[in-house]
Write an enzyme that holds these catalytic residues in place. Structure first.
Site, PDB file in Angstrom:
ATOM      1  N   GLY A  11       7.538  72.149  52.283  1.00  0.00           N
ATOM      2  CA  GLY A  11       7.094  71.215  51.243  1.00  0.00           C
ATOM      3  C   GLY A  11       6.687  69.834  51.719  1.00  0.00           C
ATOM      4  N   SER A  12       6.104  69.745  52.930  1.00  0.00           N
ATOM      5  CA  SER A  12       5.680  68.407  53.367  1.00  0.00           C
ATOM      6  C   SER A  12       4.496  67.902  52.533  1.00  0.00           C
ATOM      7  CB  SER A  12       5.362  68.377  54.866  1.00  0.00           C
ATOM      8  OG  SER A  12       4.174  69.073  55.140  1.00  0.00           O
ATOM      9  N   ASN A  13       3.648  68.812  52.085  1.00  0.00           N
ATOM     10  CA  ASN A  13       2.565  68.372  51.193  1.00  0.00           C
ATOM     11  C   ASN A  13       3.110  67.930  49.836  1.00  0.00           C
ATOM     12  OD1 ASN A  13      -0.297  68.599  52.324  1.00  0.00           O
ATOM     13  ND2 ASN A  13       0.648  70.494  53.048  1.00  0.00           N
ATOM     14  N   MET A  89       2.995  80.734  49.315  1.00  0.00           N
ATOM     15  CA  MET A  89       2.480  81.799  50.170  1.00  0.00           C
ATOM     16  C   MET A  89       2.138  83.075  49.391  1.00  0.00           C
ATOM     17  SD  MET A  89       2.481  80.072  52.846  1.00  0.00           S
ATOM     18  CE  MET A  89       2.206  81.201  54.189  1.00  0.00           C
ATOM     19  N   ARG A  90       1.478  82.903  48.245  1.00  0.00           N
ATOM     20  CA  ARG A  90       1.100  84.078  47.451  1.00  0.00           C
ATOM     21  C   ARG A  90      -0.277  83.859  46.860  1.00  0.00           C
ATOM     22  NH1 ARG A  90       5.481  87.109  46.614  1.00  0.00           N
ATOM     23  NH2 ARG A  90       7.303  86.035  47.434  1.00  0.00           N
ATOM     24  N   ASN A 106      -5.330  74.155  45.754  1.00  0.00           N
ATOM     25  CA  ASN A 106      -4.583  74.601  46.934  1.00  0.00           C
ATOM     26  C   ASN A 106      -5.053  73.794  48.135  1.00  0.00           C
ATOM     27  OD1 ASN A 106      -2.915  76.304  48.574  1.00  0.00           O
ATOM     28  ND2 ASN A 106      -4.757  77.396  49.220  1.00  0.00           N
ATOM     29  N   HIS A 108      -5.551  74.245  52.315  1.00  0.00           N
ATOM     30  CA  HIS A 108      -5.584  75.261  53.374  1.00  0.00           C
ATOM     31  C   HIS A 108      -5.848  74.570  54.712  1.00  0.00           C
ATOM     32  CE1 HIS A 108      -6.056  79.140  55.206  1.00  0.00           C
ATOM     33  NE2 HIS A 108      -7.158  78.702  55.778  1.00  0.00           N
TER      34      HIS A 108
HETATM   35  C1  GRF Z   1       0.239  73.699  55.057  1.00  0.00           C
HETATM   36  O1  GRF Z   1      -0.309  73.783  56.345  1.00  0.00           O
HETATM   37  C2  GRF Z   1      -0.779  74.063  54.013  1.00  0.00           C
HETATM   38  O2  GRF Z   1      -2.093  73.736  54.403  1.00  0.00           O
HETATM   39  C3  GRF Z   1      -0.636  75.565  53.927  1.00  0.00           C
HETATM   40  O3  GRF Z   1       0.728  75.817  54.097  1.00  0.00           O
HETATM   41  C4  GRF Z   1       1.319  74.740  54.822  1.00  0.00           C
HETATM   42  C5  GRF Z   1       2.423  74.228  53.955  1.00  0.00           C
HETATM   43  O4  GRF Z   1       3.158  73.213  54.551  1.00  0.00           O
HETATM   44  N1  GRF Z   1      -1.152  76.054  52.669  1.00  0.00           N
HETATM   45  P1  GRF Z   1       4.167  72.374  53.682  1.00  0.00           P
HETATM   46  O5  GRF Z   1       5.125  73.359  53.031  1.00  0.00           O
HETATM   47  O6  GRF Z   1       3.367  71.595  52.681  1.00  0.00           O
HETATM   48  O7  GRF Z   1       4.857  71.491  54.679  1.00  0.00           O
END
Ligand code: GRF
Length: 214
Positions: A11-13, A89-90, A106, A108
């Site tokens: 969940g860093s994003n 991841m789905r 999303n 990517h």
């Molecule tokens: C990120 O690289 C994002 O681009 C991809 O999955 C990863 C998730 O990282 N969809 P985080 O959980 O947000 O750290």
């Protein structure tokens, strides 16, 4: 504007979105975080920042459609207007997409349409590209196929490993995701077919050549 976040992992994003809200960069709030598994670290981030969170495990539903139908119900109950996938991841099911048309984003870790699916950074590195990057896009029923909102590029070094390339790309992810969400909350995004236009942007001509010319 209320945002709903779906995550599966660290969940860093998600954290970059929380930080953008807390700093005032984003005029929004996270109404709900849904994780598809109990061990997602994103849950701890939600807890720490006082964000309501739920674990919804697909195996506990009678079908994939029922799973995504219930996610839509949970999000509507919190009056969520934008759904953000943050390392979810789905592939999102039709019942959720239908409930939030052009309202699911999303991120990517590749310059789509190159290298969709898992391990975009590793795919890019194995392919030997000289420029890699990341993409925020709207979600449709395909895998990483929806209309592109914003992309960012990095140069690839000969010595890059998957880790070093991924961490350079991730820094950009943390900048472009809050930006895409901000454009959305400001009502500046217009989608026509595959084309996404953001109003009020001054065009900047930029070129990246990698490796540099002699
Ligand atoms: C990120 O690289 C994002 O681009 C991809 O999955 C990863 C998730 O990282 N969809 P985080 O959980 O947000 O750290």
């Amino acid at each position: 504007m209320k945002i709903g976040v779906l995550a599966s992992g660290r969940g860093s994003n998600f954290q970059s979105i929380i930080d953008a809200i807390e700093s005032g960069y984003l005029d929004a709030s996270v109404g709900l975080l849904i994780a598809d598994n109990q061990s997602a670290f994103a849950l701890e981030r939600a807890e720490k920042h006082g964000i309501e969170h739920l674990v919804m495990v697909p195996e506990k539903f009678s079908s994939r459609d029922e799973y995504f139908k219930d996610i839509a119900v949970q999000l509507h109950e919190r009056r969520v207007e934008l759904v953000v996938l943050a390392g979810f991841m789905r592939i999102v099911g039709k019942p959720l997409i239908d409930e939030f048309p052009s309202r699911i984003m999303n991120i990517h870790p590749a310059l789509l349409p190159s290298f969709p699916g898992l391990h975009g950074q590793q795919q890019a590195s194995d392919y030997g590209v000289k420029i890699a990057g990341c993409t925020v896009h709207f979600v449709d029923e395909g895998m990483d196929t929806g209309p592109v909102i914003i992309q960012a590029a990095v140069t690839v070094k000969d010595s890059d490993s998957e880790e070093t390339l991924s961490s350079r790309i991730l820094k950009l992810e943390h900048r472009i995701y809050p930006a895409a969400i901000r454009y959305f909350t400001e009502g500046r995004i217009n989608v026509t077919g595959r084309r996404v236009k953001i109003s009020g942007i001054a065009f900047e001509e930029k070129t990246i050549i990698s490796p540099p010319l002699p």
